[in-house]
Design a protein around this motif. Sequence first.
Motif, PDB file in Angstrom:
ATOM      1  N   TRP A 206      35.586  39.085  43.530  1.00  0.00           N
ATOM      2  CA  TRP A 206      36.705  38.870  42.272  1.00  0.00           C
ATOM      3  C   TRP A 206      38.029  38.186  42.814  1.00  0.00           C
ATOM      4  O   TRP A 206      38.524  38.532  43.763  1.00  0.00           O
ATOM      5  N   VAL A 210      40.478  39.177  36.601  1.00  0.00           N
ATOM      6  CA  VAL A 210      39.173  39.093  36.326  1.00  0.00           C
ATOM      7  C   VAL A 210      38.963  39.453  34.734  1.00  0.00           C
ATOM      8  O   VAL A 210      39.683  40.268  34.375  1.00  0.00           O
TER       9      VAL A 210
ATOM     10  N   HIS B 361      42.175  40.242  47.431  1.00  0.00           N
ATOM     11  CA  HIS B 361      41.253  39.416  46.741  1.00  0.00           C
ATOM     12  C   HIS B 361      40.988  38.231  47.702  1.00  0.00           C
ATOM     13  O   HIS B 361      40.054  37.472  47.646  1.00  0.00           O
TER      14      HIS B 361
END
Lengths: 451, 451
Positions: A206, A210, B361
């Motif tokens: 991700w 998202v 991330h």
Amino acid sequence: MTDGEDYDAVVAAVRERVDPDGRERRELATVVERLRERAERAIDDLPVDADVVQVGSTARDTWTAGDRDIDVFVRFPPDLDRRNLEQYGLAVGEAVLPEGRKEYAEHPYVTGEFEGYTVDLVPCYRVAAATDIQSAVDRTPFHNEYLAARLDDDLAAEMRLFKQFLKGIGAYGSDLRTRGFSGYLAELLVLEYGSFRATLAAAANWHPPVELDPEDHGRRSFDDPLVVIDPTDPERNVAAVVTESNVARLQHYARRFLAEPDVEYFFPEEPTPLDAEAVREQLDRRGTTVLAVRFDAPDLVEDQLYPQLQRSLDGLVRGLAAADFEVLRAATWADDDAVLFVELSVAERPAVERHVGPPVHVAEHAAGFFEKYAYTDAYGPFIDDGRYVVERERGVTSAEQFVRERLLDVGLGAHVQTALEQGYEVLVDAAAAALAENFGAELAAYFDPSP
Amino acid sequence: MTDGEDYDAVVAAVRERVDPDGRERRELATVVERLRERAERAIDDLPVDADVVQVGSTARDTWTAGDRDIDVFVRFPPDLDRRNLEQYGLAVGEAVLPEGRKEYAEHPYVTGEFEGYTVDLVPCYRVAAATDIQSAVDRTPFHNEYLAARLDDDLAAEMRLFKQFLKGIGAYGSDLRTRGFSGYLAELLVLEYGSFRATLAAAANWHPPVELDPEDHGRRSFDDPLVVIDPTDPERNVAAVVTESNVARLQHYARRFLAEPDVEYFFPEEPTPLDAEAVREQLDRRGTTVLAVRFDAPDLVEDQLYPQLQRSLDGLVRGLAAADFEVLRAATWADDDAVLFVELSVAERPAVERHVGPPVHVAEHAAGFFEKYAYTDAYGPFIDDGRYVVERERGVTSAEQFVRERLLDVGLGAHVQTALEQGYEVLVDAAAAALAENFGAELAAYFDPSP
């Protein structure tokens, strides 16, 4: 954690522990049937029609073994007025759960023990669609229907795995202390990605924000790190409560687990609570200043208490920063006592502070500044980079003084404010080690922080 | 200062002190004539032609009484090569001032005492215009001519007032310690605004950047708070050296003086030097931490020494800030010893520091960070606002340790670096009071800072 356990073996071992066995299923079904009967009998005594639906994971076969929560909703006609809904709902609740107690969400409902299960008996409106709801709980039966229609045994097992994984990493639950993934959200994600493993693989990659929209019907945007448009309501983000850190936590552990599967991600060891001596050792090693404010916890349900504590902690940290102290880390914990725990990297300041005034060329403003300070005890005004500057006496020279004198002036949760006005205790440095008596586990996690 | 002295009375009192009387004028004229004769005789012995011009305030009747500086320039043909210019120039200088010594600006020149005056004897090129100069000093005779052609006795008196005012407020002099208003700049401003009073009134209302161009021929822009285009050179800002703070200083005192004229602005009392006991009292009152680095002053002229010291002080302050210490104020002083004096408001840090890593991330970067710290003594990595964070050991936990261990790593002036490599002493807190022995006046100004 041991190395190199194979994914399939790990998953099989976890399923051993989270898939309910036949006996647990049968027992649950019997209890649910008995609850339903009792509810329907109670409804017969009411002057309106209503039906009974079971919702939640125990209704969908997605609960993890040992969960003992049953949610029963009683649905009333949508034209019933609110007062009657509440009155009839409580009547049914009290009939089904005579030992239960009232709790309050948007409506009052009854919660209680029944044959070893924790049962919530909740009144709601039987509306035509989730978009017509009159109260947040009216939505739940639609969630249940949506998932039930799309589930099979295999998928349910995948959902159980994902839920247990979220529990293991501390990201399960949409309560306002955790601010993690609700059961409904967890199930939607597995439904979307197809399996537990595919969900982890997707999460590992991700790039927040998202956005998922299973029914492809979203019609507004959200400012959340994770957006999952409710399949039953295009206006709603199912993941609205999930923090950026919980999204990151899932990403972190998904990557770690996929690289090196291990049962321990699902069932981590509890940290050993620290004792006072161990807390003192940590403080010595870190060389920080610790201030703990201890007071009687306000009498609130957790979903009200923790946001209040967090808001109060944020207010304290901001107040300390505004007074030029620097907080390294902070935490808040509660049982009967509540604690605002603040660890400082700058806890002392000198008696004077630099105060920068206007540029000298801004004539009127500058003259006002000069006149204000020229005849006081302040050092200066002098000129630095074309501006007037003074070094004036500082009101608060230590973080401890700040907490003793200014705590009630910072932004606090209203109930916390009231509780603090009744009195509080400030534990400084070694004295804070006494918190180990009630918060040893919390202190252990604080001084050995994991993702 | 006393209240309400009348402007004219104040100016009259100041003129009593700054206007040279007939005797001072006659004496000066005699000395200048004698210098000129000696220089011309020395030129007769050279194989080239040259002329002698007197420049500077004593040439223009704009000096303030008691100034004993005479500037004599010997102008050589512009086609003379540099080596000969320097050789002939020194020959004339040594003939005129046999007791003099060589100094170095762009060229070497001779400076020395002559009948009670300090005389600079400077060789330059006789170029056709200030824009044709081969060396910075070639410009000076043009400045002299420009002003001399526009001066009368009244204007000269106004210029003396303004110069004495600048001296009184500490903003007179284009040397690189003061970075204030040169005599030429002061005179140009009075010429531009018409009088001392009009100059102060204008300065009081300046909104820097201020741009003046008396000959209206400027053809480039400057990034300075005060720009006065040289009437003899459209490419040059006469005020380039003036700091923002000195501009502000003039504005501040101009306003104060015009509101309440007082002789004391021109002749302020010297502050009483502090003794060690008084320094200790100040440090106690302020509650700061003081670190003073004392070392042998590099053997440089002031115009080289002070920029080096200032650059070194800036480097030290930046280094301390980068190591998370906070400097309240700093200063540098020199006589035989040089001192970098730093007063801190944050001088201690705990053993751990927060170090924020990448967002979780950002997979590859994040994994690198996690692997780097996961198996070390650092606390964490944990997740905060979606990023990995660790609390790792801090290399330097006190400003004193920084100065003892890292001083030579900060950005220092080259000569200061060399001097510090020979050794330095660190005086901490009360020990720094010993500086009062040599720098009592500087410490007095430091602890009673005025605009």
